[in-house]
Design an enzyme around this catalytic site. Structure first.
Site, mmCIF file in Angstrom:
data_model
loop_
_atom_site.group_PDB
_atom_site.id
_atom_site.type_symbol
_atom_site.label_atom_id
_atom_site.label_comp_id
_atom_site.label_asym_id
_atom_site.label_seq_id
_atom_site.Cartn_x
_atom_site.Cartn_y
_atom_site.Cartn_z
ATOM 1 C CB SER A 19 -3.073 -4.088 -3.380
ATOM 2 O OG SER A 19 -2.409 -2.933 -3.816
ATOM 3 C CE1 TYR A 51 -5.233 -0.381 0.600
ATOM 4 C CE2 TYR A 51 -3.270 -0.378 -0.769
ATOM 5 C CZ TYR A 51 -4.614 -0.635 -0.607
ATOM 6 O OH TYR A 51 -5.334 -1.167 -1.652
#
Ligand code: NJP
Length: 245
Positions: A143, A156
């Protein structure tokens, strides 16, 4: 590279019932490869199998919870029983709960670590012997959050930093034996953000995902990476939404 000159690859994708994983399954099978698509939602897997009818390659489906080692083992047994080998694994299953740290819900932190880190490790540990035998390819889904830390998604981000470190560890220790890719997408228009239980943040973030990349675009990047054998290895690829008008 067209399938005429490309070996048909055997590819396992986790978290393939929706979003990026599902798009990867359809795109890779569309390019002629054989895909095992797994996730927990059996109804969604049945829909995927239906959508994949008539593609050049194939999509088989099998339920799998990546946090459950026995469930992972069943998938690896399926692969060993039916395929001559495993060429590519895409441990894509991943979740995010957005919230400021001060609102911390410990069960959400645990769930992100369980799926995004332990789930990836479970998948890799079980498939490494097969991948080493085929000199295969790991495509981890990182990500932008693997390289940056954003407010409201700190844990996260921590899990995606871990994914990138796992990729780099594989790349370093298995040089010449494995190809390792980390795909780092920015916002992709999938149900990902809908899991967030903070109603205000979910509503605030949803529009950013609505105008994000399509999951099919991320799948094209995965296809480019897995079809690069013999020409080069995409070790890390960052793709961001095109915000030009
Ligand atoms: O999300 P979504 P994405 N065991 O919600 C599965 C990363 N990413 O496609 O089990 C097995 O559509 C779940 O299936 P089910 C993100 O971190 C995204 O966007 O049936 N599977 C579903 O198929 C993640 O690593 C964005 O509920 C489990 C899938 O995971 C990857 O992309 C940006 C599971 C999630 O599909 C795919 O996310 C970025 C379990 N225990 C990175 N728990 C983005 N969307 O903007 C969940 O940088 N799944």
């Amino acid at each position: 590279m067209g399938i005429e000159s490309m070996k048909q690859l055997n590819i396992w994708i986790t978290g393939a019932s929706s979003g990026i994983g599902k798009a990867c399954a359809l795109t890779l099978a569309g390019a002629g490869h054989h895909v095992l698509a797994s996730a927990r939602s059996q109804d969604a897997l049945a829909e995927l199998a239906e959508e994949a009818q008539g593609l050049n390659g194939s999509v088989s489906t099998l339920p799998c919870d990546v946090t459950d080692v026995a469930s992972i083992t069943r998938c690896v047994e399926w692969i060993s029983d039916r395929w001559t080998g495993l060429d590519v694994v895409i441990p894509n299953a991943g979740i995010g709960y957005f919230d400021p740290l001060e609102n911390a819900k410990i069960e959400e932190w645990h769930a992100m670590v369980d799926v995004n880190v332990t789930g990836v490790l479970n998948t890799l540990h079980a498939t490494l012997p097969l991948l080493l035998a085929s000199k295969g390819h790991v495509v981890n889904i990182g990500s932008l959050a693997a390289r940056q830390v954003f407010p409201n998604s700190g844990i996260y981000c921590a899990t995606k930093h871990a994914v990138l470190a796992i990729s780099e560890s594989l790349r370093t220790e298995f040089k010449g034996q494995l190809a390792v890719t980390t795909l780092n997408p920015g916002a992709v228009n999938t149900p990902f953000i809908d899991r967030t239980t903070n109603d205000e943040l979910r509503a605030n973030y949803r529009p950013q995902f609505d105008v994000g990349m399509t999951p099919e675009y991320v799948a094209e990047a995965a296809l480019f990476a897995v079809e690069s054998r013999g020409r080069g290895i995409v070790s890390e690829l960052t793709i961001r939404p095109d915000t030009r008008d």
